[in-house]
Design a protein around this motif. Structure first.
Motif, PDB file in Angstrom:
ATOM      1  N   SER A 115     -39.415 -26.224   8.268  1.00  0.00           N
ATOM      2  CA  SER A 115     -38.130 -25.188   8.448  1.00  0.00           C
ATOM      3  C   SER A 115     -36.937 -26.075   8.025  1.00  0.00           C
ATOM      4  N   TYR A 116     -37.003 -27.464   7.897  1.00  0.00           N
ATOM      5  CA  TYR A 116     -36.003 -28.242   7.649  1.00  0.00           C
ATOM      6  C   TYR A 116     -36.060 -29.027   6.118  1.00  0.00           C
ATOM      7  N   SER A 117     -34.904 -29.516   5.789  1.00  0.00           N
ATOM      8  CA  SER A 117     -34.924 -30.265   4.694  1.00  0.00           C
ATOM      9  C   SER A 117     -35.620 -31.714   5.017  1.00  0.00           C
ATOM     10  N   ASN A 118     -36.378 -32.280   3.779  1.00  0.00           N
ATOM     11  CA  ASN A 118     -37.165 -33.550   4.173  1.00  0.00           C
ATOM     12  C   ASN A 118     -36.036 -34.722   4.498  1.00  0.00           C
ATOM     13  N   LYS A 119     -34.690 -34.652   4.015  1.00  0.00           N
ATOM     14  CA  LYS A 119     -33.663 -35.481   3.909  1.00  0.00           C
ATOM     15  C   LYS A 119     -33.697 -35.602   5.372  1.00  0.00           C
ATOM     16  N   ASP A 120     -33.767 -34.734   6.138  1.00  0.00           N
ATOM     17  CA  ASP A 120     -33.424 -34.839   7.839  1.00  0.00           C
ATOM     18  C   ASP A 120     -34.129 -35.957   8.448  1.00  0.00           C
ATOM     19  N   TYR A 121     -35.497 -36.152   7.714  1.00  0.00           N
ATOM     20  CA  TYR A 121     -36.523 -37.018   8.359  1.00  0.00           C
ATOM     21  C   TYR A 121     -36.065 -38.697   7.956  1.00  0.00           C
ATOM     22  N   ILE A 122     -35.490 -38.740   7.148  1.00  0.00           N
ATOM     23  CA  ILE A 122     -35.509 -40.169   6.300  1.00  0.00           C
ATOM     24  C   ILE A 122     -34.606 -41.088   7.012  1.00  0.00           C
ATOM     25  N   ILE A 123     -33.753 -40.616   7.980  1.00  0.00           N
ATOM     26  CA  ILE A 123     -32.601 -41.520   8.644  1.00  0.00           C
ATOM     27  C   ILE A 123     -33.322 -41.867  10.065  1.00  0.00           C
ATOM     28  N   PHE A 124     -32.445 -43.355  10.430  1.00  0.00           N
ATOM     29  CA  PHE A 124     -32.708 -43.808  11.957  1.00  0.00           C
ATOM     30  C   PHE A 124     -31.539 -43.333  12.717  1.00  0.00           C
ATOM     31  N   THR A 125     -31.531 -42.999  13.820  1.00  0.00           N
ATOM     32  CA  THR A 125     -30.747 -42.407  14.853  1.00  0.00           C
ATOM     33  C   THR A 125     -30.188 -43.524  15.910  1.00  0.00           C
ATOM     34  N   GLU A 126     -29.034 -43.200  16.335  1.00  0.00           N
ATOM     35  CA  GLU A 126     -28.355 -44.069  17.448  1.00  0.00           C
ATOM     36  C   GLU A 126     -29.236 -44.460  18.525  1.00  0.00           C
ATOM     37  N   ALA A 127     -30.079 -43.469  18.934  1.00  0.00           N
ATOM     38  CA  ALA A 127     -31.333 -43.683  19.958  1.00  0.00           C
ATOM     39  C   ALA A 127     -32.225 -44.764  19.472  1.00  0.00           C
ATOM     40  N   GLU A 128     -32.558 -44.623  18.077  1.00  0.00           N
ATOM     41  CA  GLU A 128     -33.481 -45.707  17.866  1.00  0.00           C
ATOM     42  C   GLU A 128     -32.864 -47.074  17.689  1.00  0.00           C
ATOM     43  N   ILE A 129     -31.530 -47.362  17.399  1.00  0.00           N
ATOM     44  CA  ILE A 129     -30.951 -48.636  17.288  1.00  0.00           C
ATOM     45  C   ILE A 129     -30.756 -49.017  18.819  1.00  0.00           C
ATOM     46  N   ILE A 130     -30.464 -48.221  19.768  1.00  0.00           N
ATOM     47  CA  ILE A 130     -30.401 -48.617  21.350  1.00  0.00           C
ATOM     48  C   ILE A 130     -31.837 -49.134  21.435  1.00  0.00           C
ATOM     49  N   GLN A 131     -32.813 -48.339  21.472  1.00  0.00           N
ATOM     50  CA  GLN A 131     -34.245 -48.962  21.633  1.00  0.00           C
ATOM     51  C   GLN A 131     -34.608 -50.315  20.786  1.00  0.00           C
ATOM     52  N   ALA A 132     -34.034 -50.402  19.727  1.00  0.00           N
ATOM     53  CA  ALA A 132     -34.431 -51.684  18.900  1.00  0.00           C
ATOM     54  C   ALA A 132     -33.633 -52.927  19.840  1.00  0.00           C
ATOM     55  N   LEU A 133     -32.336 -52.635  20.001  1.00  0.00           N
ATOM     56  CA  LEU A 133     -31.523 -53.476  21.060  1.00  0.00           C
ATOM     57  C   LEU A 133     -32.071 -54.065  22.239  1.00  0.00           C
ATOM     58  N   GLY A 134     -33.030 -53.054  22.847  1.00  0.00           N
ATOM     59  CA  GLY A 134     -33.328 -53.534  23.965  1.00  0.00           C
ATOM     60  C   GLY A 134     -34.601 -54.435  23.867  1.00  0.00           C
TER      61      GLY A 134
END
Length: 284
Positions: free
Chosen positions: A151-170
């Motif tokens: 139901s969405y564009s495949n482009k919506d899945y190729i990015i990292f998000t703010e929450a994931e950067i915060i997770q990585a910083l952990g």
């Protein structure tokens, strides 16, 4: 699997785009010419583990680039990976498949997906990986669920998000940081002209990369940062606020030949150095 620093060699590989046999050939050439064995392989995205046509349908890429390539042979175990390989996601992946395993998994024998954000210890080295690329307009929002991908564009899945950067910083600290997208400000101004001439599309050295990948570099303080995405080889060292230096390795795609791989030696003291005595042919 690995607990303490070991005297070993390992490789990091740039964009594979499904050409797994090409990747294996390059790595085996190095083993044969150096008379050394690789303990494991790290790969920095655009691996393209497409099992079948349904996976291809969930990849963001022009139709002419949607090809099954080599992975079905490995998934169905008609062929096997000679070494354990861990990969992160890039911007050309079958996320309809991979996003079923956001925390990572073994997707076929000897082949492991690190997940959207993942960490593991190999030979005593702490490795952290972050999948995807940066897009400003989508960074602060959650991706749609994988069950909704049709139901969405495949482009919506190729990015990292703010929450994931915060997770990585952990993770707080690491030895090796795997990224697909380049961190900002890693190109030395003295290399600007050469970089802009060789870049595969028009780009300016001071506009390449993103600040959030750069933040991970400065906060996690890795010994080694490896990325790909632009299909261009580049080396640099950057000074962290701690005063330590981080080695930056940007790699080409495997169809470019030797520029797609970097070989490292890990000593028993934990020192990681590039092993440059290699003879690898470019296979196009």
């Amino acid at each position: 699997m690995f607990n303490n620093y070991q005297d070993i060699f390992f490789a990091v590989v740039g964009d594979v785009h499904g050409y797994i046999y090409t990747m294996i050939d390059l790595l085996q050439q190095w083993e044969n010419s150096s008379n050394q064995q690789l303990a494991f392989i790290l790969q920095v995205g655009d691996f393209e583990p497409h099992r079948h046509e349904a996976d291809l349908a969930t990849m963001d890429a022009p139709t002419k680039y949607r090809k099954l390539a080599d992975f079905p042979d490995f998934y169905e175990q008609r062929a096997i990976f000679p070494w354990p390989i861990w990969f992160i996601g890039g911007n050309h992946e079958p996320y309809g498949f991979l996003d079923q395993f956001n925390t990572g998994t073994e997707i076929t024998h000897n082949c492991y997906y690190l997940g959207r954000v993942g960490s593991l210890v190999l030979a005593g080295l702490k490795v952290v990986g972050v999948s995807g690329i940066y897009q400003e307009e989508k960074f602060h929002f959650d991706r749609p669920k994988v069950s909704q991908i049709s139901s969405y564009s495949n482009k919506d899945y190729i990015i990292f998000t703010e929450a994931e950067i915060i997770q990585a910083l952990g993770y707080k600290s690491t030895d090796i940081l795997l990224l697909h997208d380049w961190p900002a400000n890693i190109i030395n101004p003295v290399d600007a002209e050469e970089f802009e001439q060789q870049c595969r599309s028009r780009c300016y050295y001071d506009l390449v990369g993103n600040e959030y990948a750069k933040m991970l570099v400065y906060e996690l303080k890795p010994k080694l940062v490896v990325c790909s995405h632009l299909h261009k080889i580049y080396r640099n060292k950057i000074s962290l606020t701690s005063g330590n230096l981080t080695d930056i390795f940007c790699l080409a795609n495997v169809q470019s030949g030797a520029d797609a791989i970097a070989i490292f030696h890990l000593s028993k003291t934990g020192k990681v150095t590039e092993f440059t005595q290699r003879k690898i042919e470019s296979r196009r």
